[in-house]
Design an enzyme around this catalytic site. Structure first.
Site, mmCIF file in Angstrom:
data_model
loop_
_atom_site.group_PDB
_atom_site.id
_atom_site.type_symbol
_atom_site.label_atom_id
_atom_site.label_comp_id
_atom_site.label_asym_id
_atom_site.label_seq_id
_atom_site.Cartn_x
_atom_site.Cartn_y
_atom_site.Cartn_z
ATOM 1 N N CYS A 1 0.885 -1.172 0.000
ATOM 2 C CA CYS A 1 0.000 0.000 0.000
ATOM 3 C C CYS A 1 0.923 1.222 0.000
ATOM 4 C CB CYS A 1 -0.991 -0.019 1.164
ATOM 5 S SG CYS A 1 -0.269 0.106 2.806
ATOM 6 N N HIS B 1 14.651 -15.051 11.013
ATOM 7 C CA HIS B 1 14.193 -15.159 12.398
ATOM 8 C C HIS B 1 12.682 -15.318 12.532
ATOM 9 C CE1 HIS B 1 17.964 -13.054 14.279
ATOM 10 N NE2 HIS B 1 18.263 -14.091 13.520
HETATM 11 C C1 RB5 Z 1 -4.062 5.277 0.882
HETATM 12 O O1 RB5 Z 1 -4.110 6.642 0.610
HETATM 13 C C2 RB5 Z 1 -3.099 4.995 2.012
HETATM 14 O O2 RB5 Z 1 -3.648 5.376 3.216
HETATM 15 C C3 RB5 Z 1 -2.732 3.535 2.031
HETATM 16 O O3 RB5 Z 1 -2.153 3.182 0.810
HETATM 17 C C4 RB5 Z 1 -1.746 3.087 3.088
HETATM 18 O O4 RB5 Z 1 -0.624 3.888 3.128
HETATM 19 C C5 RB5 Z 1 -2.314 2.803 4.418
HETATM 20 O O5 RB5 Z 1 -1.647 2.352 5.359
#
Ligand code: RB5
Length: 142
Positions: free
Chosen positions: A64, A97
């Protein structure tokens, strides 16, 4: 089989990693997202983690924007040990680990070349076992 998933924040890096792994001969399944349209990272973290927990994939990589949200989501699935790594050393320790069966990356924080090195190290480092075996077992019954 390596399962991959991302939200929009990790989409671009996921595509790069997917192409790289395929070129290297790995079998890869991409569980989405398939565009840069805004989506919710818990959905994709869970999807990838369930694939690994069900042993349909041996390992999973989730991405993400920061790597934080999607790693939290993945770690809610029983049997998953998802390590958010921002350095090659962390990737090595996550494998050695923690026997991490999933790797999380931050698409907005970790640039491509470093991300590739992290992936390589994580995939090519063996679990050390020994005293770490007991600790990993404790994690798995939580
Ligand atoms: C999305 O904008 C962002 O919040 C997500 O990709 C991530 O970083 C969340 O932890």
């Amino acid at each position: 089989m390596i399962a991959l998933a991302s939200d929009h924040g990790g989409f671009e890096l996921k595509v790069e990693i997917k192409n790289k792994l395929e070129k290297e001969g790995y079998e890869v399944v991409d569980l989405g997202a398939y565009t840069e349209e805004s989506v919710d990272y818990p959905v994709y973290g869970k999807k990838c983690a369930e694939e690994v927990a069900a042993k349909k994939a041996e390992k999973g990589i989730v991405i993400c924007g920061s790597g934080i949200g999607i790693s939290i989501a993945a770690n809610k699935v029983k049997g998953i040990r998802c390590a958010l790594c921002t350095s090659v050393e962390m990737a090595e320790l996550a494998a050695k680990h923690n026997n991490a069966n999933m790797l999380a990356l931050g698409g907005r924080l970790t640039e491509k070349d470093l991300a590739f090195k992290i992936v390589d190290k994580w995939l090519n480092t063996e679990f050390e076992g020994g005293r770490h075996e007991r600790r990993v077992k404790l994690l798995d019954c939580m």
